[in-house]
Scaffold this motif. Structure first.
Motif, PDB file in Angstrom:
ATOM      1  N   TYR A 273       3.700  -8.302  11.630  1.00 49.65           N
ATOM      2  CA  TYR A 273       3.873  -7.063  12.398  1.00 49.65           C
ATOM      3  C   TYR A 273       2.984  -5.935  11.879  1.00 49.65           C
ATOM      4  CZ  TYR A 273       5.803  -2.795  14.296  1.00 49.65           C
ATOM      5  OH  TYR A 273       5.934  -1.567  14.905  1.00 49.65           O
ATOM      6  N   ASP A 274       3.034  -5.657  10.578  1.00 50.45           N
ATOM      7  CA  ASP A 274       2.232  -4.520  10.083  1.00 50.45           C
ATOM      8  C   ASP A 274       1.488  -4.817   8.783  1.00 50.45           C
ATOM      9  OD1 ASP A 274       4.282  -4.556   8.259  1.00 50.45           O
ATOM     10  OD2 ASP A 274       5.130  -2.614   8.824  1.00 50.45           O
ATOM     11  N   GLY A 275       1.587  -6.064   8.309  1.00 46.83           N
ATOM     12  CA  GLY A 275       0.853  -6.432   7.105  1.00 46.83           C
ATOM     13  C   GLY A 275       1.424  -5.872   5.820  1.00 46.83           C
ATOM     14  N   GLY A 276       2.540  -5.167   5.902  1.00 48.43           N
ATOM     15  CA  GLY A 276       3.139  -4.566   4.718  1.00 48.43           C
ATOM     16  C   GLY A 276       3.914  -5.572   3.894  1.00 48.43           C
TER      17      GLY A 276
ATOM     18  N   ILE B  44      12.922   2.357  11.669  1.00 48.86           N
ATOM     19  CA  ILE B  44      13.177   0.920  11.767  1.00 48.86           C
ATOM     20  C   ILE B  44      12.163   0.280  12.707  1.00 48.86           C
ATOM     21  CG2 ILE B  44      14.860  -0.850  12.374  1.00 48.86           C
ATOM     22  CD1 ILE B  44      17.062   1.186  11.803  1.00 48.86           C
ATOM     23  N   THR B  45      11.502  -0.772  12.246  1.00 54.32           N
ATOM     24  CA  THR B  45      10.485  -1.456  13.054  1.00 54.32           C
ATOM     25  C   THR B  45      11.153  -2.346  14.111  1.00 54.32           C
ATOM     26  OG1 THR B  45      10.386  -3.398  11.611  1.00 54.32           O
ATOM     27  CG2 THR B  45       8.970  -1.523  11.032  1.00 54.32           C
TER      28      THR B  45
ATOM     29  N   GLY C 226      12.484  -5.178  12.438  1.00 53.19           N
ATOM     30  CA  GLY C 226      13.622  -4.737  11.643  1.00 53.19           C
ATOM     31  C   GLY C 226      14.891  -4.616  12.448  1.00 53.19           C
ATOM     32  N   LYS C 227      14.786  -4.153  13.696  1.00 60.04           N
ATOM     33  CA  LYS C 227      15.969  -4.019  14.547  1.00 60.04           C
ATOM     34  C   LYS C 227      16.632  -5.373  14.774  1.00 60.04           C
ATOM     35  CE  LYS C 227      14.403   0.100  17.040  1.00 60.04           C
ATOM     36  NZ  LYS C 227      13.968   0.647  18.359  1.00 60.04           N
ATOM     37  N   ILE C 228      15.808  -6.401  14.942  1.00 60.20           N
ATOM     38  CA  ILE C 228      16.341  -7.742  15.193  1.00 60.20           C
ATOM     39  C   ILE C 228      17.011  -8.303  13.948  1.00 60.20           C
ATOM     40  CG2 ILE C 228      15.735 -10.115  15.804  1.00 60.20           C
ATOM     41  CD1 ILE C 228      13.453  -8.956  17.488  1.00 60.20           C
TER      42      ILE C 228
END
Length: 474
Positions: free
Chosen positions: A289-292, A336-337, A340-342
């Protein structure tokens, strides 16, 4: 005469609930017996069972129904909402039927055809739905909501009265009276109602009301203070002819710690093995999703006030608290991404804490570990908050099973102290079973309306310590 009528009415209610339970267990057992005799016995299991063996198998099935249904409080059709009863029964019967399937597969020494059990589960679900709706309607007709008087002494009444209003099928607050109106005046009004709710009243005044209700056989509901919860966990002993309440106040004994650790390992090791593929998939989606970073670690408190790093899958944007301020997740938190919500909704973000349990930093059951900075804020209003560290922090507990994410810290503290003061290995097992029940309930993941640290509710706690007197002033 009126007191006897009330007592008989309550007895009839219990008798009716017992009859409802017997009917349900009998039908469940009948469905299983039909499936057993018509499909498995002498067919799937070639050597068959004789009469005593059949009776033993049915008896074990009944025992499993009673034990597991009681764990989930699934027989309480007179107390719980219809949907909750159906859900609890469905979960109970799923557990019973899975255990029974593996039991008879062991007897057959091979994995048997599971289709009859699936059909049986569908039949169970259809019947329990009809059973719940029928008896729920009957109880509602015979026993209308209790008309109650609420006696209160602080702002706690507002939040608690909302909870009572949510169960309008069982309770109705007919009148509110502040304790400043006087105990004598309140006692004059009490007989006009079916019961009294006592909410945050000092012990001197509360005890007078309780004794009056006891004398007149009027039901009373008391919102406990922290000191009440500590007393409830006391051991009954006697000094000759004087009864005593003993609070050991030492947390868990060495034997209890050892058994608790063994239970943790027995449960967590197989769960971790099964969960590893799902954890891998979750980690992949977070990274894509964001590479973090995939894992988010945070300092938390555990037994004795010690600190450790709790592990979670990252469900928020990178540097969600870059300003250095501790904030709890809000109901609609833009940090919350989407991933993340899921994972928060299905609790996948908590899975890395299985490793915290394996490393001995946490237990499977216990008070949730709090951040030191937030704990310090709570303790300013609520000094008793540090009592939670009498035992090791846990993944689940009373506060998670019975509360919601937005349950006030004061109420969560009371739930945690209830667990600590009543600890047993059987209670841990019960809470583990109850945790399975809440996994699919969205209510327990609700956030706060904003992301500020909520009030601890400790104003009432401080008042309790300053104004509660002992029985000398009765």
């Amino acid at each position: 005469m009126q007191e006897r009528t009330k007592k008989n009415k309550d007895q009839y209610k219990k008798t009716l609930n017992f009859i409802a339970t017997v009917v349900l267990v009998a039908v469940y057992t009948g469905i299983f017996a039909y499936m057993w005799f018509s499909y498995y016995n002498n067919k799937e299991i070639a050597w068959g069972f004789h009469t005593r063996g059949n009776w033993l198998l049915l008896a074990i099935y009944v025992i499993l129904i009673i034990i597991i249904s009681r764990v989930y409080n699934a027989f309480a059709v007179n107390l719980k909402k219809a949907g909750d009863v159906i859900y609890s029964q469905a979960l109970s019967m799923a557990c019973v039927n899975v255990i029974t399937y593996f039991q008879i597969s062991l007897l057959a020494r091979e994995m048997l055809n599971v289709i009859p059990f699936v059909i049986m589960m569908v039949a169970d679900l259809l019947f329990v739905s009809l059973w719940t709706l029928a008896f729920h309607k009957l109880f509602k007709k015979l026993y209308p909501p209790h008309n109650l008087l609420m006696v209160y002494g602080s702002r706690l009444v507002e939040s608690f009265s909302k909870k009572v209003a949510a169960r309008k099928d069982r309770y109705r607050i007919g009148r509110f009276m502040h304790i400043s109106e006087g105990v004598e005046e309140i006692c004059k009004v009490i007989p006009e109602y079916e019961g009294v709710v006592i909410c945050d009243v000092t012990s001197k005044e509360r005890n007078r009301i309780l004794k009056y209700c006891f004398e007149k056989s009027i039901r009373s509901y008391t919102v406990p203070k922290i000191s009440d919860i500590l007393i409830r966990g006391a051991e009954d002993i006697h000094m000759f002819d004087s009864p005593l309440l003993l609070n050991r106040n030492i947390g868990l004994t060495f034997g209890e710690r050892l058994l608790k650790r063994l239970l943790d390992l027995v449960i967590v090791i197989p769960i971790t093995i099964v969960a590893l593929p799902f954890m891998g998939i979750t980690a992949l989606f977070i990274k894509l999703y964001d590479g973090g970073p995939v894992i988010y670690k945070q300092e938390r408190l555990t037994e004795g006030g010690k600190t450790f790093n709790v592990y979670k899958f990252r469900s928020m944007i990178v540097d969600a608290e870059k300003d250095g301020k501790a904030r709890l997740a809000a109901e609609k938190d833009d940090r919350i991404t989407p991933v993340g919500k899921i994972i928060r909704k299905i609790r996948m973000d908590e899975l890395p804490q299985l490793f915290n349990i394996l490393f001995g930093q946490m237990s499977f059951v216990g008070p949730r570990p709090e951040r030191p900075s937030i704990a310090d804020e709570y303790q300013k209003e609520m000094p008793e908050f540090k009592y939670r560290t009498k035992v090791k922090a846990g993944l689940t507990g009373y506060a998670q099973v019975l509360g919601k994410y937005n349950t006030t810290p004061y109420d969560k503290l009371k739930l945690d102290l209830t667990y600590i003061t009543n600890y047993s290995i059987l209670l841990d097992i019960k809470l583990i079973f109850m945790t399975v029940k809440i996994l699919f309930e969205s209510e327990s993941t609700e956030g706060f309306e904003d992301n500020s640290i909520p009030s601890a509710g400790g104003v009432e706690t401080q008042k309790e310590e300053k104004t509660e007197s002992d029985d000398r002033n009765e």
